[in-house]
Design a protein around this motif. Structure first.
Motif, PDB file in Angstrom:
ATOM      1  N   UNK A 213       0.875  -1.174   0.000  1.00  0.00           N
ATOM      2  CA  UNK A 213       0.000   0.000   0.000  1.00  0.00           C
ATOM      3  C   UNK A 213       0.909   1.218   0.000  1.00  0.00           C
ATOM      4  N   UNK A 214       0.947   1.938  -1.103  1.00  0.00           N
ATOM      5  CA  UNK A 214       1.959   2.979  -1.275  1.00  0.00           C
ATOM      6  C   UNK A 214       1.612   4.304  -0.602  1.00  0.00           C
ATOM      7  N   UNK A 215       0.326   4.531  -0.346  1.00  0.00           N
ATOM      8  CA  UNK A 215      -0.112   5.798   0.258  1.00  0.00           C
ATOM      9  C   UNK A 215      -0.588   5.531   1.677  1.00  0.00           C
ATOM     10  N   UNK A 216      -0.085   6.296   2.637  1.00  0.00           N
ATOM     11  CA  UNK A 216      -0.547   6.133   4.011  1.00  0.00           C
ATOM     12  C   UNK A 216      -1.530   7.235   4.386  1.00  0.00           C
ATOM     13  N   UNK A 217      -2.374   6.904   5.359  1.00  0.00           N
ATOM     14  CA  UNK A 217      -3.309   7.894   5.893  1.00  0.00           C
ATOM     15  C   UNK A 217      -2.539   9.087   6.451  1.00  0.00           C
ATOM     16  N   UNK A 218      -1.438   8.791   7.146  1.00  0.00           N
ATOM     17  CA  UNK A 218      -0.675   9.848   7.797  1.00  0.00           C
ATOM     18  C   UNK A 218      -0.083  10.834   6.784  1.00  0.00           C
ATOM     19  N   UNK A 219       0.334  10.328   5.618  1.00  0.00           N
ATOM     20  CA  UNK A 219       0.849  11.213   4.572  1.00  0.00           C
ATOM     21  C   UNK A 219      -0.265  12.124   4.057  1.00  0.00           C
ATOM     22  N   UNK A 220      -1.429  11.548   3.837  1.00  0.00           N
ATOM     23  CA  UNK A 220      -2.556  12.341   3.337  1.00  0.00           C
ATOM     24  C   UNK A 220      -2.945  13.429   4.332  1.00  0.00           C
ATOM     25  N   UNK A 221      -2.954  13.086   5.608  1.00  0.00           N
ATOM     26  CA  UNK A 221      -3.293  14.078   6.632  1.00  0.00           C
ATOM     27  C   UNK A 221      -2.252  15.200   6.681  1.00  0.00           C
ATOM     28  N   UNK A 222      -0.974  14.841   6.487  1.00  0.00           N
ATOM     29  CA  UNK A 222       0.084  15.851   6.497  1.00  0.00           C
ATOM     30  C   UNK A 222      -0.077  16.822   5.327  1.00  0.00           C
ATOM     31  N   UNK A 223      -0.410  16.282   4.153  1.00  0.00           N
ATOM     32  CA  UNK A 223      -0.619  17.153   2.980  1.00  0.00           C
ATOM     33  C   UNK A 223      -1.765  18.125   3.251  1.00  0.00           C
TER      34      UNK A 223
END
Length: 446
Positions: A213-223
């Motif tokens: 899974x290349x995209x994490x929830x945490x990355x999306x929240x940071x963006x």
């Protein structure tokens, strides 16, 4: 004030090849070691850009990365002249050499995540390059991507650029391929959808078992935090782990959105109905279309094979929506039949245009992979580097440039050829002048 969605397509680089670098991408692995045609690939991409321009849409151009990546090869301990570095890498670590020669930046849906000025707290368009940590060959891209984006969107009155997220899988970020935006009109505040594959800090949460899974929830929240987005206009959706394990390595292989329409497969998401209710609530008043493709009409496997959802959904000047699909969709009985019926349904999609991007498709990237969407108003368009906006003259000039610099055929073994390095650098040096980018590549900065 007028508002537009501008598609910035990635130019295919001179080292376009099939090295099979992307685990989890079925097309990439199945075509590994085949001969490629960089010239044909670049021209197919340019033809797609021209076709959208001719449909009345605004179209931009993004430059490729410098490849082979000599700086990375030297950082990994290969020394000597450029020719010696390439020879040593080819002999001692051919997989590393192949990764450092990848032309994967052509898939600019992974270049960055962009939030338009209508959504952000400071009223500017925000850009964050993707860190692409899951694949070594793609993790080499963010710094140069950031410089290219800053050279195109170079007016800080309208544009805000952020550094990519930390280079760690906990914050694995794959850019706009896992992000879409729903709005009534491009210039109106919208709902930004961030689709993730796993929670990095919650080992108990659902996650795929076979492919990463290349995209994490945490990355999306940071963006979302970096871009100054309001919590009331952001929705986080988890991609179905089973479809990731079926080869859906990014969300844009299983769903695509445009304005007030979300086009998706029945098996795309986790907790679909609850999340759609959240989208409806945050979207507010106005018509919203959820167009679901049933699994009994198009299977996940057929969707991956044809890239039905890696199509572009665009709004034409007439106001209707059109799908820009690869010819692989037309060649599939199931998908062609479905699309023929879709334009007759009660949805905004009324046209389908098939495009030949086979050189890209064989490496696992369809029409949507090749473009980065940027919603802009007319003042912001006027602030964009004009040399990067496609017109007939630029189209012709870029075709001439491709004919001059690109090889007709390339094999993986050719990546060690020092002449290819010089050809690529000559091509990119000329391209930065054509596009008015200044010095963005390491060889130009040394």
């Amino acid at each position: 004030m007028k508002h537009f969605e501008v598609n910035f397509d990635g130019l295919v680089g001179p080292t376009h090849n099939y090295a099979g670098l992307s685990f989890g991408n079925v097309a990439s692995l199945s075509n590994a070691a085949s001969a490629s045609s960089p010239r044909q690939a670049a021209k197919q991409g340019l033809m797609k850009m021209k076709a959208l321009h001719d449909l009345g849409l605004k179209q931009g151009v993004l430059a490729p990365q410098e490849r082979p990546d000599m700086a990375t090869l030297r950082r990994l301990g290969f020394s000597g002249t450029d020719a010696q570095v390439l020879a040593k890498a080819a002999k001692e670590a051919p997989a590393i050499l192949a990764a450092c020669c990848s032309a994967s930046s052509m898939w600019t849906a992974n270049a960055a995540t962009i939030s338009p000025s209508a959504d952000t707290s400071d009223g500017r368009v925000h850009f964050t390059p993707a860190n692409l940590t899951n694949k070594f060959h793609r993790s080499l891209e963010p710094a140069v991507t950031g410089r290219i984006l800053q050279a195109i969107f170079n007016d800080d009155r309208h544009f805000q650029h952020h550094k990519h997220l930390p280079d760690n899988d906990h914050f694995g970020d794959e850019g706009a391929a896992n992000h879409t935006r729903l709005c009534s009109h491009y210039g109106h505040a919208g709902v930004e959808l961030f689709v993730y594959g796993r929670e990095a800090f919650n080992a108990a949460a659902p996650a795929p078992k076979k492919y990463p899974a290349r995209q994490t929830l945490e990355a999306s929240q940071a963006i979302a935090r970096l871009h100054g987005l309001d919590d009331d206009t952001v929705v986080y959706l988890q991609q179905n782990p089973d479809v990731i394990d079926a080869g859906v390595f990014h969300n844009d292989v299983i769903s695509v959105g445009n304005q007030n329409l979300l086009f998706y497969h029945q098996d795309a998401f986790v907790d679909t109905q609850a999340k759609f209710a959240e989208i409806r609530r945050k979207f507010g008043d106005g018509e919203l279309h959820f167009v679901e493709v049933p699994r009994d009409q198009v299977s996940v496997a057929e969707a991956v094979k044809t890239y039905l959802f890696n199509t572009q959904v665009v709004t034409l000047p007439s106001g209707i929506m059109a799908i820009i699909a690869p010819t692989e969709c037309e060649e599939s009985d199931a998908v062609r039949t479905y699309l023929a019926s879709l334009v007759e349904q009660d949805s905004p999609i009324k046209e389908v245009h098939y495009m030949d991007v086979k050189q890209s498709m064989r490496n696992g990237g369809g029409p949507a992979c090749l473009r980065l969407r940027v919603a802009l108003n007319d003042e912001e368009v006027a602030a964009v580097n004009p040399s990067c906006l496609l017109d007939d003259a630029l189209f012709n000039r870029l075709n001439t440039w491709v004919d001059k610099h690109y090889r007709e055929e390339l094999h993986v073994a050719d990546l060690a050829d020092p002449a290819l390095l010089m050809e690529s650098r000559d091509a990119l040096d000329e391209l930065t002048q054509i596009l008015g980018l200044g010095s963005v590549y390491p060889f130009q900065l040394d």
